[in-house]
Design a protein around this motif. Structure first.
Motif, short mmCIF file in Angstrom:
data_model
loop_
_atom_site.label_atom_id
_atom_site.label_comp_id
_atom_site.label_asym_id
_atom_site.label_seq_id
_atom_site.Cartn_x
_atom_site.Cartn_y
_atom_site.Cartn_z
N GLU A 217 -7.69 24.42 7.22
CA GLU A 217 -8.96 24.43 6.49
C GLU A 217 -9.35 23.01 6.05
OE1 GLU A 217 -8.99 27.73 3.43
OE2 GLU A 217 -8.64 25.91 2.29
N LYS A 218 -8.33 22.21 5.71
CA LYS A 218 -8.60 20.83 5.25
C LYS A 218 -8.90 19.91 6.42
CE LYS A 218 -5.23 21.19 1.55
NZ LYS A 218 -3.80 20.91 1.36
N THR A 219 -8.64 20.36 7.65
CA THR A 219 -8.77 19.45 8.80
C THR A 219 -9.81 19.94 9.79
OG1 THR A 219 -7.00 20.64 9.94
CG2 THR A 219 -6.36 18.72 8.65
N LEU A 220 -10.69 20.85 9.37
CA LEU A 220 -11.73 21.34 10.28
C LEU A 220 -12.65 20.19 10.70
CD1 LEU A 220 -12.96 24.58 8.43
CD2 LEU A 220 -11.99 24.54 10.75
N ALA A 221 -12.78 19.96 12.00
CA ALA A 221 -13.84 19.07 12.48
C ALA A 221 -15.16 19.79 12.23
CB ALA A 221 -13.66 18.80 13.97
N ILE A 222 -16.27 19.09 12.29
CA ILE A 222 -17.56 19.79 12.26
C ILE A 222 -17.56 20.73 13.46
CG2 ILE A 222 -20.08 19.55 12.33
CD1 ILE A 222 -18.94 18.18 9.89
N ASN A 223 -17.89 21.97 13.25
CA ASN A 223 -17.80 23.02 14.29
C ASN A 223 -16.37 23.40 14.64
OD1 ASN A 223 -20.60 23.54 14.88
ND2 ASN A 223 -20.65 21.48 15.74
N GLY A 224 -15.43 23.01 13.80
CA GLY A 224 -14.02 23.30 14.08
C GLY A 224 -13.73 24.80 14.08
N LYS A 225 -12.77 25.16 14.92
CA LYS A 225 -12.39 26.57 15.06
C LYS A 225 -10.92 26.75 14.72
CE LYS A 225 -15.47 27.34 19.01
NZ LYS A 225 -15.49 27.66 20.45
N LEU A 240 -13.39 28.90 1.19
CA LEU A 240 -14.44 29.06 2.20
C LEU A 240 -15.47 27.94 2.18
CD1 LEU A 240 -14.87 32.92 2.01
CD2 LEU A 240 -13.58 31.58 3.66
N GLU A 241 -15.55 27.22 1.08
CA GLU A 241 -16.47 26.09 1.01
C GLU A 241 -16.28 25.16 2.21
OE1 GLU A 241 -18.92 25.41 -1.03
OE2 GLU A 241 -19.22 23.25 -0.80
N ASN A 242 -15.01 24.92 2.60
CA ASN A 242 -14.76 24.04 3.75
C ASN A 242 -15.36 24.60 5.03
OD1 ASN A 242 -13.38 22.27 2.19
ND2 ASN A 242 -11.34 22.74 2.99
N PHE A 243 -15.33 25.92 5.18
CA PHE A 243 -15.91 26.53 6.39
C PHE A 243 -17.42 26.37 6.41
CE2 PHE A 243 -11.76 28.32 6.32
CZ PHE A 243 -11.45 28.57 7.63
N GLN A 244 -18.03 26.38 5.23
CA GLN A 244 -19.48 26.20 5.16
C GLN A 244 -19.86 24.75 5.42
OE1 GLN A 244 -19.21 28.38 1.26
NE2 GLN A 244 -21.25 29.04 1.87
N VAL A 245 -19.18 23.84 4.71
CA VAL A 245 -19.52 22.42 4.83
C VAL A 245 -19.20 21.90 6.24
CG1 VAL A 245 -18.92 20.12 3.97
CG2 VAL A 245 -19.21 22.01 2.37
N ARG A 246 -18.12 22.42 6.86
CA ARG A 246 -17.69 21.91 8.17
C ARG A 246 -18.16 22.81 9.32
NH1 ARG A 246 -16.38 16.86 7.53
NH2 ARG A 246 -14.93 16.88 9.28
N ARG A 247 -18.97 23.82 9.00
CA ARG A 247 -19.48 24.72 10.03
C ARG A 247 -18.32 25.38 10.80
NH1 ARG A 247 -22.56 25.06 14.71
NH2 ARG A 247 -24.65 25.81 14.35
N GLY A 248 -17.29 25.75 10.04
CA GLY A 248 -16.06 26.24 10.66
C GLY A 248 -16.11 27.72 10.99
N GLN A 249 -15.22 28.11 11.89
CA GLN A 249 -15.10 29.52 12.27
C GLN A 249 -13.63 29.88 12.42
OE1 GLN A 249 -18.25 30.82 15.35
NE2 GLN A 249 -17.84 28.71 15.81
N LEU A 250 -13.29 31.10 12.02
CA LEU A 250 -11.92 31.58 12.19
C LEU A 250 -11.96 32.85 13.05
CD1 LEU A 250 -9.10 31.72 9.62
CD2 LEU A 250 -9.60 33.77 10.92
#
Ligand SMILES: [Zn+2]
Length: 308
Positions: A217-225, A240-250
């Protein structure tokens, strides 16, 4: 696997990653694509083909699932009955490895590589060539994930594994950087090795998501999966803030069936894009299967093969 939160029923003969020669074919049209003497490996998930999930094209989520070696008798035996719809020819693996013993062993490792393939490509939708991939856990599935990622054009694969022999295997199959996650801060290592860009894809193959997901979660690239493949009956703290800011998906991944996964992995083995002969570290005769299982609990092997 007794700790595994998936389906299990006892008593059942263990063994769900296997290869073998067809010695007899039952009645009915299903087996007509095979003949006695054909060399095959098989899916472990016995999907029904008629439930809603199967009919919708998602056999890994079959409502009537049986699992070879978990709920029905598996392959730690001289003979096993397997439905023809689950079998795949491994002739291309025999063309690749002139030594038959090696070919049989390599073919028996198809299944865990297919689990990694399902998580990375079918569920998470893969990555673009040049991506940074991080794999947590270098057991058979993690080692498959490393090889699949290298073969598919990852610019760098970073792996974390607590077992020293498995860290060596991770390097052997192509990971550029391999660390013991107990000795380093994985998220700091990933940010450092990616020049601050982070991981385009993180693969959970350690079965320790309570420890690995917070690092991912701390290392999500933008659009990281993130592909969650390892199984663990545990809750995971997530920010989940990191998923929003980094456009992440799990992506939750289960299984290995359907979606051309088995034939694609067998092709990759046949073409040399994946070389699982590197991860087979021990072989035992069937009579010593208990010794093999005991060795497996030490988690220092890549793949242990049991020969009937
Ligand atoms: Zn079904």
């Amino acid at each position: 696997y007794i700790l595994y939160p998936g389906l299990t029923k006892f008593p059942a003969i263990l063994g769900h990653e296997f290869s073998g020669e067809i010695v007899e074919i039952g009645p009915g049209p299903e087996g007509e694509q095979f003949k006695v003497g054909d060399r095959v490996t098989a899916e472990e998930m016995v999907w029904c083909g008629h439930c809603r999930a199967c009919r919708d094209g998602f056999p890994n989520h079959c409502a009537n699932l049986e699992e070879i070696g978990f709920t029905i008798d598996g392959a730690m035996a001289e003979y096993i009955v397997v439905q023809a719809k689950l079998c795949w020819s491994i002739d291309s693996i025999f063309e690749r490895y002139p030594d038959e013993e090696t070919a049989w062993n390599v073919a028996a490792t198809t299944e865990p590589t297919c689990v990694a393939y399902n998580g990375i490509f079918e569920r998470a939708g893969g990555f673009r060539p040049g991506a940074y991939v991080v794999v947590y856990g270098a057991g058979p599935i993690g080692l498959g994930a490393i090889q699949l990622s290298k073969a598919s054009g990852a610019a760098k694969v970073i792996a974390f594994e607590v077992s020293a022999p498995r860290r060596e295997l991770a390097k052997k199959v192509g990971a550029e950087a391999v660390y013991n996650p107990i000795e380093v801060s994985p998220s700091e290592v990933v940010m450092d090795l990616t020049g601050g860009a982070g991981a385009d894809l993180s693969v959970e193959a350690a079965g320790a998501p309570d420890k690995t997901i917070p690092e991912m979660e701390k290392t999500l690239a933008i659009n990281g999966k993130i592909a969650q493949i390892g199984r663990a009956a545990t809750r995971v703290p997530m920010y989940l803030e990191n998923f929003q800011v980094r456009r992440g998906q799990l992506f939750g991944a289960q299984g290995h069936s359907g979606h051309a996964i088995f034939p694609s992995v067998i092709r990759m083995m046949g073409s040399g894009l994946i070389d699982n002969s590197k991860i087979i570290t021990s072989t035992f005769p069937l009579a010593q299967a208990l010794d093999a299982l005991e060795k497996a609990t030490k988690r220092e092997d890549g793949k242990i093969v049991i020969k009937p």
